[in-house]
Write an enzyme that holds these catalytic residues in place. Structure first.
Site, mmCIF file in Angstrom:
data_model
loop_
_atom_site.group_PDB
_atom_site.id
_atom_site.type_symbol
_atom_site.label_atom_id
_atom_site.label_comp_id
_atom_site.label_asym_id
_atom_site.label_seq_id
_atom_site.Cartn_x
_atom_site.Cartn_y
_atom_site.Cartn_z
ATOM 1 N N ARG A 32 51.526 34.678 115.853
ATOM 2 C CA ARG A 32 52.129 35.363 114.537
ATOM 3 C C ARG A 32 52.389 37.082 114.941
ATOM 4 O O ARG A 32 51.530 37.173 115.894
ATOM 5 C CB ARG A 32 51.362 34.599 113.026
ATOM 6 C CG ARG A 32 50.385 34.648 112.602
ATOM 7 C CD ARG A 32 49.365 35.304 112.652
ATOM 8 N NE ARG A 32 49.886 36.771 112.804
ATOM 9 C CZ ARG A 32 49.757 38.061 112.704
ATOM 10 N NH1 ARG A 32 48.597 38.824 113.404
ATOM 11 N NH2 ARG A 32 50.406 39.146 112.429
ATOM 12 N N GLY A 33 52.658 37.036 114.266
ATOM 13 C CA GLY A 33 53.461 38.464 114.300
ATOM 14 C C GLY A 33 55.217 38.812 115.260
ATOM 15 O O GLY A 33 54.507 37.955 116.226
ATOM 16 N N ALA A 34 55.801 39.587 115.145
ATOM 17 C CA ALA A 34 56.606 39.082 115.370
ATOM 18 C C ALA A 34 57.429 39.536 116.794
ATOM 19 O O ALA A 34 57.319 38.564 117.026
ATOM 20 C CB ALA A 34 58.047 40.829 114.873
ATOM 21 N N ARG A 68 60.621 30.339 112.210
ATOM 22 C CA ARG A 68 60.111 30.942 111.116
ATOM 23 C C ARG A 68 61.300 31.947 110.561
ATOM 24 O O ARG A 68 61.555 31.714 111.839
ATOM 25 C CB ARG A 68 58.709 31.724 111.344
ATOM 26 C CG ARG A 68 57.452 31.065 111.217
ATOM 27 C CD ARG A 68 56.045 32.297 111.240
ATOM 28 N NE ARG A 68 56.111 32.512 110.170
ATOM 29 C CZ ARG A 68 55.923 33.579 110.032
ATOM 30 N NH1 ARG A 68 54.618 33.922 111.207
ATOM 31 N NH2 ARG A 68 55.190 34.362 108.537
ATOM 32 N N GLN A 74 46.135 38.198 106.695
ATOM 33 C CA GLN A 74 45.580 38.718 107.768
ATOM 34 C C GLN A 74 45.541 40.042 107.745
ATOM 35 O O GLN A 74 44.835 40.383 109.427
ATOM 36 C CB GLN A 74 47.551 38.996 108.742
ATOM 37 C CG GLN A 74 48.149 37.845 108.695
ATOM 38 C CD GLN A 74 48.787 37.702 107.547
ATOM 39 O OE1 GLN A 74 48.325 37.412 106.508
ATOM 40 N NE2 GLN A 74 50.016 36.606 107.561
ATOM 41 N N ASP A 100 58.416 43.130 110.745
ATOM 42 C CA ASP A 100 59.487 41.531 111.625
ATOM 43 C C ASP A 100 60.910 41.729 111.817
ATOM 44 O O ASP A 100 61.191 41.011 112.429
ATOM 45 C CB ASP A 100 59.612 40.733 110.399
ATOM 46 C CG ASP A 100 57.665 40.105 110.516
ATOM 47 O OD1 ASP A 100 56.964 41.326 110.058
ATOM 48 O OD2 ASP A 100 57.276 39.736 111.353
ATOM 49 N N ASN A 106 58.488 43.169 106.430
ATOM 50 C CA ASN A 106 57.500 43.371 106.728
ATOM 51 C C ASN A 106 56.955 42.925 105.806
ATOM 52 O O ASN A 106 57.229 42.297 104.639
ATOM 53 C CB ASN A 106 56.607 44.761 107.439
ATOM 54 C CG ASN A 106 55.775 44.610 108.495
ATOM 55 O OD1 ASN A 106 55.984 43.615 108.987
ATOM 56 N ND2 ASN A 106 54.731 44.915 107.914
ATOM 57 N N LYS A 107 55.137 42.159 106.370
ATOM 58 C CA LYS A 107 54.865 41.515 106.064
ATOM 59 C C LYS A 107 54.474 41.777 103.309
ATOM 60 O O LYS A 107 54.779 42.787 103.580
ATOM 61 C CB LYS A 107 53.077 41.290 106.061
ATOM 62 C CG LYS A 107 52.462 40.652 105.295
ATOM 63 C CD LYS A 107 52.678 39.166 104.973
ATOM 64 C CE LYS A 107 52.626 38.386 106.416
ATOM 65 N NZ LYS A 107 53.689 37.047 106.226
#
Ligand code: MRU
Length: 366
Positions: free
Chosen positions: A53-55, A90, A203, A244, A254-255
């Protein structure tokens, strides 16, 4: 970065030269397990189920996913299937679309016999470029931390708050938000990191805290709701997060929860920085609040928690009544006006259209 004595990236090729290996991030911090990906479907599953995960890492995994599929079916139909399968994993991190477009543009004109080799070469280059981009983000962000350190009384660390994991596990190496922090530590600057736990998937608690601990960076894990209070009390000198998708005018997706931190930072005069590699810029979108698709994930991530019991068993527990439905928007958008500056591989700029285009003049026509 190093784990024990071994240098790891978050994704790499096995010795056979075609199997892709990743660290299964759903098992961290309680286990450090390497997973092997040999098919497109496994790569797509790794992204969707958030083993990776993570862009930036999502982008690199997608590139390798296409390479894996080119070994099985390098036809035009095979290329289209790989692109469609991965695009459906995603929706929010634009690095996914960027990497797929890169691969398609390169592979489509090639004869099928040459596609697999070319795909592996480009996927490897995307991974290498990500490492270098993030190293540069660290070098470009370092002066910001240095300047804050210069204003601190002797012995007082620069207190940095971060949200989610924009560390090396979210990229191929270095991280984005963490890269200036790692550079500062390397230079002997005293820092202390407030790590937001980052509900619902934690996370921050699972990954960023693990990264900080394994790299020896002083840090404290806090609940997501603590940041505003700490800022009011002068205990946060700067916020730095990843993204992201950042729009052409500097809105930052972002998150979930990032926006609230930006509001609190604004209210308290705390500088709020966003670190991003250029593939995270979506030059086709201006208004992030209106136009960035926000991933809705399973409500079970809200109603349940994973953790390790004192007895050592890793297990999942329910924390809400069975009758209560849960909603789970996974990202939010911080308007550009709340962002102090963007830290990119080309330098630091205001979160404005002019600022971004100043650093990326080749995008003037976009
Ligand atoms: O849902 P995730 O864990 O993929 O979300 C990750 C983030 O929000 C990161 O902050 C972002 O991808 C930047 S990573 C350098």
């Amino acid at each position: 970065m190093k784990v024990g004595d071994t240098h790891y990236r978050s994704i790499w090729l096995a010795v056979d030269g075609h199997t892709v290996e990743i660290i299964d991030q759903t098992r961290m911090p309680h286990a450090f397990a390497v997973e092997r990906l040999t098919t497109l479907d496994q790569a797509a599953h790794a992204i969707k189920a958030m083993l990776v995960r993570g862009a930036p890492l999502i982008g690199a995994t997608a590139a390798y996913g296409i390479a894996l599929h080119m070994r099985a079916d390098a036809s035009d139909a095979g290329l289209a299937t790989a692109a469609e399968t991965l695009m459906a994993t995603r929706p929010t991190a634009v690095n996914l679309r960027w990497a797929i477009d890169e691969m398609r543009t390169l592979l489509a004109p090639l004869p099928t016999a040459r596609r697999a080799d070319a795909a592996y070469a480009r996927a490897g280059a995307i991974a290498d470029e990500d490492v270098e981009i993030n190293r540069r983000i660290g070098l470009n962000g370092l002066p910001i931390i240095e300047a804050l350190a210069a204003t601190r009384p002797a012995g007082r660390p620069v207190n940095i708050l971060t949200h989610c994991n924009a560390g090396w596990l979210a990229t191929v190496d270095w991280g984005t938000a963490t890269s200036p922090i790692y550079q500062a530590v390397e230079k002997g600057i005293a820092v202390h990191v407030w790590v937001d736990e980052t509900r619902p998937r934690n996370q921050g608690a699972h990954l960023t805290a693990w990264e900080m601990a394994s790299h020896g960076v002083p840090h404290t894990l806090i609940v997501d709701n603590a940041g505003g209070h700490l800022m009011q009390r002068g205990r946060v000198d700067m916020v730095i997060v990843g993204t992201d998708r950042t729009t052409a005018r500097g809105d930052v997706c972002n998150k979930i929860g990032t926006y609230l931190k930006a509001l609190a930072a604004h209210d308290n005069g705390v500088p709020f920085y966003v670190a991003l590699p250029s593939p995270t810029i979506d030059w086709t979108v201006d208004d992030g609040v209106r136009d960035i698709p926000i991933e809705e994930r399973s409500g079970e991530e809200v109603s349940h928690l994973w953790g390790r019991t004192d007895g050592g068993e890793v297990t999942r527990v329910r924390i809400s009544p069975e009758a209560s439905p849960s909603g789970n928007p996974a990202f939010d958008v911080t308007p550009a006006r709340l962002v102090t500056a963007l830290i990119t591989e080309r330098g630091v700029c205001p979160a404005t259209r002019e600022g971004l285009r100043g650093l990326f003049p080749e995008r003037q026509a976009a």
